[in-house]
Structure formats: C-alpha cells, structure tokens
Design a protein around this motif. Structure first.
Motif, PDB file in Angstrom:
ATOM      1  N   LYS A 119      -5.729   1.588 100.616  1.00 34.76           N
ATOM      2  CA  LYS A 119      -7.115   1.369 100.188  1.00 34.76           C
ATOM      3  C   LYS A 119      -7.513  -0.107 100.168  1.00 34.76           C
ATOM      4  O   LYS A 119      -8.703  -0.435 100.239  1.00 34.76           O
ATOM      5  CB  LYS A 119      -7.343   2.011  98.823  1.00 34.76           C
ATOM      6  N   ASP A 120      -6.536  -1.011 100.068  1.00 36.52           N
ATOM      7  CA  ASP A 120      -6.851  -2.444 100.071  1.00 36.52           C
ATOM      8  C   ASP A 120      -7.569  -2.866 101.347  1.00 36.52           C
ATOM      9  O   ASP A 120      -8.286  -3.875 101.359  1.00 36.52           O
ATOM     10  CB  ASP A 120      -5.569  -3.269  99.917  1.00 36.52           C
ATOM     11  N   LEU A 122     -10.132  -1.776 102.675  1.00 35.74           N
ATOM     12  CA  LEU A 122     -11.594  -1.741 102.538  1.00 35.74           C
ATOM     13  C   LEU A 122     -12.140  -3.044 101.966  1.00 35.74           C
ATOM     14  O   LEU A 122     -13.339  -3.317 102.111  1.00 35.74           O
ATOM     15  CB  LEU A 122     -12.008  -0.553 101.671  1.00 35.74           C
ATOM     16  N   GLN A 123     -11.286  -3.861 101.327  1.00 35.36           N
ATOM     17  CA  GLN A 123     -11.723  -5.170 100.843  1.00 35.36           C
ATOM     18  C   GLN A 123     -12.081  -6.102 102.004  1.00 35.36           C
ATOM     19  O   GLN A 123     -12.788  -7.090 101.807  1.00 35.36           O
ATOM     20  CB  GLN A 123     -10.618  -5.842 100.035  1.00 35.36           C
ATOM     21  N   TYR A 124     -11.569  -5.789 103.187  1.00 34.97           N
ATOM     22  CA  TYR A 124     -11.645  -6.736 104.296  1.00 34.97           C
ATOM     23  C   TYR A 124     -12.558  -6.259 105.426  1.00 34.97           C
ATOM     24  O   TYR A 124     -12.445  -6.726 106.557  1.00 34.97           O
ATOM     25  CB  TYR A 124     -10.229  -7.024 104.813  1.00 34.97           C
ATOM     26  N   LYS A 125     -13.462  -5.357 105.098  1.00 30.40           N
ATOM     27  CA  LYS A 125     -14.426  -4.901 106.095  1.00 30.40           C
ATOM     28  C   LYS A 125     -15.250  -6.088 106.586  1.00 30.40           C
ATOM     29  O   LYS A 125     -15.739  -6.892 105.795  1.00 30.40           O
ATOM     30  CB  LYS A 125     -15.338  -3.831 105.487  1.00 30.40           C
ATOM     31  N   GLN A 127     -14.015  -8.512 108.332  1.00 26.65           N
ATOM     32  CA  GLN A 127     -13.154  -9.668 108.549  1.00 26.65           C
ATOM     33  C   GLN A 127     -12.239  -9.466 109.758  1.00 26.65           C
ATOM     34  O   GLN A 127     -12.227  -8.404 110.384  1.00 26.65           O
ATOM     35  CB  GLN A 127     -12.320  -9.932 107.281  1.00 26.65           C
ATOM     36  N   GLN A 201      -2.240 -10.506  98.125  1.00 26.06           N
ATOM     37  CA  GLN A 201      -3.681 -10.551  98.345  1.00 26.06           C
ATOM     38  C   GLN A 201      -4.343 -11.769  97.713  1.00 26.06           C
ATOM     39  O   GLN A 201      -3.796 -12.423  96.838  1.00 26.06           O
ATOM     40  CB  GLN A 201      -4.337  -9.276  97.813  1.00 26.06           C
ATOM     41  N   HIS A 381      -0.430  -8.090 103.340  1.00 26.92           N
ATOM     42  CA  HIS A 381      -0.281  -6.807 102.655  1.00 26.92           C
ATOM     43  C   HIS A 381       0.799  -5.977 103.352  1.00 26.92           C
ATOM     44  O   HIS A 381       1.076  -6.152 104.532  1.00 26.92           O
ATOM     45  CB  HIS A 381      -1.593  -6.005 102.706  1.00 26.92           C
ATOM     46  N   SER A 394      -8.212 -14.587 104.504  1.00 29.67           N
ATOM     47  CA  SER A 394      -7.348 -14.814 103.348  1.00 29.67           C
ATOM     48  C   SER A 394      -6.469 -16.038 103.563  1.00 29.67           C
ATOM     49  O   SER A 394      -6.229 -16.823 102.636  1.00 29.67           O
ATOM     50  CB  SER A 394      -6.476 -13.583 103.081  1.00 29.67           C
TER      51      SER A 394
END
Length: 413
Positions: A119-120, A122-125, A127, A201, A381, A394
């Motif tokens: 699920k992490d 989705l933080q990087y949509k 990018q 992260q 990740h 990141s």
C-alpha cells in the motif's frame, strides 16, 4: 533528477552481495568493484583526504568553509547488499509518472508489484520509481544512501555559498551480515557524531533499535533401524521440533510490531543423528532481551534433563552470541543531534517519522564505539527482495536533508 538516477543505477548494477559464511573482510571480493569505483568518484567530485583501507572501508572529507568553530559531522552508508536474495545481474526499471496501478516487474514470470499488497506505493503516485525486473533485489539498501551522500557532497562543493563545517563521509562493507562497523576506525573518522543514511521511507528518523543476539542450538540423536527402534532411537529432528514448540507462539516477526520483540527461526537442517536450529533474538527492552536469552537456556536445560539418563550427556547444546545493542542509551545524552535532523526535515517540509528500528544498522554498533549515530531515511521500500523499489523524489529529499543538516550545524550559536 537524471544525474541522480544515473548515479544510483551505476551503483546497483555492480554486484556487491555479502557472504555470512566468509571469514574475510570484505566477505566477498566483488565488493571491491564498487569500493574502488567510489574512491575514483570521490576524487572526481573534489573531496579531500580520501582513503580506502585493506578491508575496503572508505573515508573522505569535505573541509569546512566557515571561520568559526563547528562540530565535525559524518554521513555513513554501506555498499554491500543482502545475501537473502540475488544481487547479481540487476536490471533496474525506471517507471516515470507512476499511475498508482500494478507494475509488471516481469511478465514472463508473472511477477507484479501491486499497491493492493504494498500500500505504500500509493504515496508515490505521479513520481518516478526505480524497481527491479522481478528476478533480483534492487540494492537501494543501501546504495540509495551512498547515492545521496555523494550527491549531497557534490552539491555542497558546487554551492560554496552554503555554510558548513567539516564533513566526514564513510562507506562500509558487510553491513548486511552484521559486520559493517567491526573494523570501522572511529578515531580515524574523527567526527563528533554521524548519521547513517540507511532508513526506508521519507521522514524516517531513528535512534532506537533492537538489542540483538543469535542462537545456534545443536541437537544430538541416536540412529537405530526403525523396525527395532523402540526405547533406543532418539530422533534429533523431533527434539528440535519440541524445542520450537516451547517458544512463545505469537512472538515471531510476522506477529509483532513496534517495540514488540521476537524469536525468529531462520534455518533448520538435520537428520536423526544431528539437527541444527538457528534463530535470532530481538528486543528493544534490555531486560526482556536478557529474559529471551535465558528462556533459550531454560528450554535447553529442560531437554537435557529429560534425556540425561537415556543419552548419557547433553543432547542439546546452545550457543548464544550477542550481536548489537540498542543505540538509544548512547544517543539520548546527545539528543541534540537528533533534534538537528528533525529540524532539517521540518524546514524542508518533511514530516519526521521518529520510531524504533526493527532491525539494526552500522549506527547502533558505532554508537557503542563512541560515535553517536542516528539513522535517516534513504527512501527505499521492500528491501532484500524482488519487490524492492525506491522513488527518485525520496532520494532527492534525502540529499536535501543532508545539505540542510550540514547548514544547520554550521549556524553560529
């Protein structure tokens, strides 16, 4: 951005997998390939006092550009990759403007990096992500950290208007097998404190880690023809199974989080005559850590007592070795070094994620060798496997954090 991508890919495509069964340092000769390349690159960008010793530890200096007295700080990363998964023939894939959907890593093998499971993602949509091709790990642990440190030093050299004190950097071998700090010369490094760029992260800032030990239990047995074995055969594999069942059922890695400790069985091999069980012991709390080691000893003695008459000697032999300890004890007295990193992140609009490390870094051992050393995010990740990835943005933020820490440390008091 492309310069950062090219540098990172140049590092990860060099195989530097370490080997826990080797007694040399570095544990694999191939680690020298990247170590020697890094020395050349540090010379190219203009660092000073560049050294590499006979065990492949690299150190270099960016001299101070301010007249007033400033503490010497350091930044450290490791160049080996984990032996848990192949680090050979890495073929990174660059995913631009990630759309938040499944990423097919390898169509032929049907290997998919999916946000429904990870699920992490989705933080990087929107990018840029760098992934594996599904057959190797990526090596962002910790070549992302090396990329960030080199890039930050290059940036400071090219921007002399940014004030900073003396900065020392170091790159180490064999961190993944727990030996990264074993031959690190803290006195030679000469920093007042340092930061490992070895977290995950964005925002991670860690100064607590597990107390850690390894345990190897050898179980003996007696092999007798199974048709005539009653009262004679002793099956060491069954004794090992009994030992495992005596451990707390819910204190395993897959059942714990946060400050919860665990026992982790990672290797079991055997026959009727001999079975070897290997596990690791982890706990943030020192008293609980000692209790866990005592439990191993208690179970072993219980088994030996049960078989004393039949076997005639100890049937279970436990070898427990401490590996590293919680750095919190060494960092708290100099908590300002964590505060500086936190301020750097907040100044850059990054929300600090201050939490305990469920593992260890070079920093925990270095802290006990006299170099307090909190851990900062490197951006990757899913380390140590085929689903590993790192957002380029990141890594860019990590570079900015390094630069900002240097700038904040140089402020006049």
């Amino acid at each position: 951005m492309q310069h950062l991508i090219d540098r990172f890919i140049g590092y990860v495509t060099i195989d530097t997998e370490s080997d826990p069964n080797s007694q040399t340092t570095p544990s694999t000769n191939k680690q020298w390939d990247l170590a020697n390349l890094l020395v050349k690159e540090l010379n190219t960008i203009g660092l000073q006092d560049i050294t590499i010793d006979n065990k492949a530890y690299i150190m270099a200096t960016l001299p101070s550009n301010v007249a007033h007295e400033v503490p010497t700080i350091g930044f450290i990363s490791h160049f080996d990759t984990s032996p848990d998964f192949s680090g050979a023939h890495i073929k990174p894939q660059v995913i631009t403007n990630y759309d938040g959907k499944d990423i097919v890593l390898n169509a032929e093998l049907n290997i998919v990096l999916s946000p429904s499971y990870f699920k992490d993602l989705l933080q990087y949509k929107g990018q840029t992500l760098i992934t594996t091709n599904g057959t190797t790990l990526l090596g962002a642990d910790d070549k992302a950290g090396i990329t960030e440190i080199v890039t930050a030093m290059e940036y400071l050299i090219n921007h002399p208007e940014i004030p900073h004190g003396k900065i020392r950097i170091a790159f180490t071998p064999d961190e993944e097998i727990g030996r990264g700090a074993h031959h690190f010369d803290v006195e030679k490094f000469g920093a007042d404190w340092a930061y490992t760029m070895d977290g995950s992260q964005v925002g991670e800032l860690e100064y607590e880690n597990f107390n850690a030990a390894s345990a190897k239990i050898t179980f003996k047995g007696k092999s007798v023809h199974p048709g005539y074995a009653k009262g004679k055969m002793i099956n060491s594999m069954l004794i090992a199974n009994h030992f495992i069942n005596e451990l707390p059922k819910e204190e395993t890695p897959e059942m714990t989080k946060g400050y919860e400790g665990f026992f982790h069985i990672h290797h079991l091999s055997g026959s009727i005559e001999e079975t070897v069980l290997e596990l690791i012991i982890r706990d943030h709390n020192k008293r609980k850590f000692e209790n866990r080691k005592e439990l191993i000893d208690k179970i072993t003695k219980k088994i030996n007592k049960k078989f004393a008459k039949q076997f005639g000697e100890d049937i279970a032999i436990a070898d427990i070795q401490d590996q590293y300890y919680n750095m919190k004890e060494k960092v708290l007295p100099v908590k300002h070094i964590v505060d500086i990193a936190e301020k750097a992140m907040r100044t850059l609009g990054i929300k600090p994620l201050i939490k305990p490390i469920r593992g260890g870094t070079d920093g925990c051992q270095l802290s006990y060798k006299g170099l307090p050393c909190p851990n900062i995010f490197a951006g990757g990740h899913n380390f140590h496997g085929k689903y590993e990835y790192v957002p380029v943005e990141s890594m860019q933020k990590a570079v900015q954090v390094i630069v900002k820490i240097a700038e904040l440390t140089a402020e006049k008091k």
